[in-house]
Design an enzyme around this catalytic site. Structure first.
Site, mmCIF file in Angstrom:
data_model
loop_
_atom_site.group_PDB
_atom_site.id
_atom_site.type_symbol
_atom_site.label_atom_id
_atom_site.label_comp_id
_atom_site.label_asym_id
_atom_site.label_seq_id
_atom_site.Cartn_x
_atom_site.Cartn_y
_atom_site.Cartn_z
ATOM 1 N N SER A 15 7.546 -4.636 3.713
ATOM 2 C CA SER A 15 7.499 -3.621 4.765
ATOM 3 C C SER A 15 8.436 -4.045 5.889
ATOM 4 C CB SER A 15 6.057 -3.430 5.253
ATOM 5 O OG SER A 15 5.978 -2.362 6.174
ATOM 6 N N HIS A 42 8.326 -0.181 2.316
ATOM 7 C CA HIS A 42 7.887 0.928 3.148
ATOM 8 C C HIS A 42 9.074 1.580 3.840
ATOM 9 C CE1 HIS A 42 3.522 -0.757 3.659
ATOM 10 N NE2 HIS A 42 3.742 -0.248 2.464
ATOM 11 N N ASP A 135 -1.136 -3.709 3.448
ATOM 12 C CA ASP A 135 -0.831 -3.038 2.190
ATOM 13 C C ASP A 135 -0.358 -4.087 1.186
ATOM 14 O OD1 ASP A 135 -0.486 -1.019 0.329
ATOM 15 O OD2 ASP A 135 1.537 -0.510 1.015
#
Length: 331
Positions: A15, A42, A135
């Protein structure tokens, strides 16, 4: 690099700070790398991801492409999840879906990791890199429970240590090391015998099917956890609480899923959005009341003036709450 002793595949999640970390990672792969690599980084829904594909192609010897729906994957390729879509793996091919967001993201890391664990079990190597929140933790837990191997970037090496630290704390990584050392580790792992195979737990199968939009209904979610008095901040539906060892997660029957940290962050965003709407409405109301009070023909001037003052009190309170919300979001 020698050929893999067993057919393996590698799934990678990143991310914030992911582009720099991925550049270092792919630079270590030789042209004869004996496994396919699947990457979720992401990105915003309006970002194409073409810049990252170009950078990864320029950074190493392997070809990086955007994954295509129903594409059969091959060794020695890097498959990047496209913008605003989940990338999943089934036997011998890739699925690209428009399923519900998980942990506020699409593409999200958890659906990729879970699908790989269901389809390939102990043949999966999971890597979690830099990023905010958590995540990838649930997906890495699925890989672990299915007999796969878990690798986390050393938090001290990560630009944003939350995601690897969450995996280490909640799952227990098999290996924790800087990105620059992962190439040598992967070469070693790919030459070893496979880890011990584990049966695929039913709850992981259910969640993998939900991500494919094959199964998303009340009985399937009820099989995963208990209903709680919270609402999904994305669709307004009720939530079910799922306990995975140390990790607490929530899922609604339409498919949205959150870790507790992601749920709290999304609730905070929704509160801020609601407060801004309330602030605008109170300011408009106050402006109208002031205009009315300036009308000399209005017989209720004192009442209107008092209501305008009351609106100003509400405006100040909302501004105070917005400042507190901003502090909560940004520390």
């Amino acid at each position: 690099m020698n050929k893999a002793r067993n057919p393996m595949l590698i799934v990678v999640g990143a991310s914030a700070g992911g582009m720099a970390a991925l550049k270092v990672l792919v630079a270590q792969f030789s042209k004869d790398f004996p496994a396919p690599i699947f990457v979720v980084n992401h990105m915003g829904p309006h970002t194409t991801g073409e810049a990252l594909v170009k950078i990864l192609n320029e950074s190493g010897s392997l070809s990086c492409v955007h994954a295509q729906h129903n594409e059969k994957f091959k060794r020695g390729y890097i498959y990047l999840a496209p913008s605003d879509q989940h990338m999943l793996i089934v036997k011998d091919k890739i699925l690209i879906t428009k399923g519900a967001r998980e942990n506020r993201s699409r593409p999200a890391i958890d659906p990729l990791f879970r699908s790989a664990a269901v389809a390939y079990g102990n043949q999966v190597i999971g890597i979690i890199l830099t990023g905010y929140l958590d995540d990838g933790t649930s997906g890495m837990m699925a890989i672990k429970r299915c007999g796969g191997t878990c690798i986390a970037q050393d938090p001290d090496d990560a630009s944003y240590p939350d995601m690897p630290q969450s995996v280490i704390s909640n799952v227990g990584a098999d290996y924790c090391l800087p990105v620059a050392e992962m190439g040598a580790l992967l070469s070693d792992l790919l030459s070893r015998d496979l880890p011990e195979s584990q049966p695929v737990p039913e709850d992981i199968v259910i969640e993998a099917k939900i991500a494919q939009r094959v199964l998303s209904d009340l009985p399937s979610v009820e099989a995963l956890g208990d209903q709680v008095p919270y609402n999904c901040p994305d669709c307004g539906g009720v939530l079910w609480e799922i306990e995975e060892e140390k990790l607490l997660r929530y899922r609604c029957h339409t498919g949205h899923a959150f870790t507790s940290s992601a749920l709290l962050a999304q609730q905070t965003d929704k509160i801020e959005e609601t407060l801004w709407v309330a602030l605008r409405m109170f300011e408009e109301r106050q402006n109208l009341l002031v205009k009315m009070s300036n009308n000399e023909g209005n017989r209720s001037l004192s009442s209107i003036s008092q209501r305008a003052q009351d609106s100003q009190v509400h405006i100040e309170r909302i501004r105070t709450m917005l400042k507190a919300t901003d502090k909560d979001l940004h520390g």
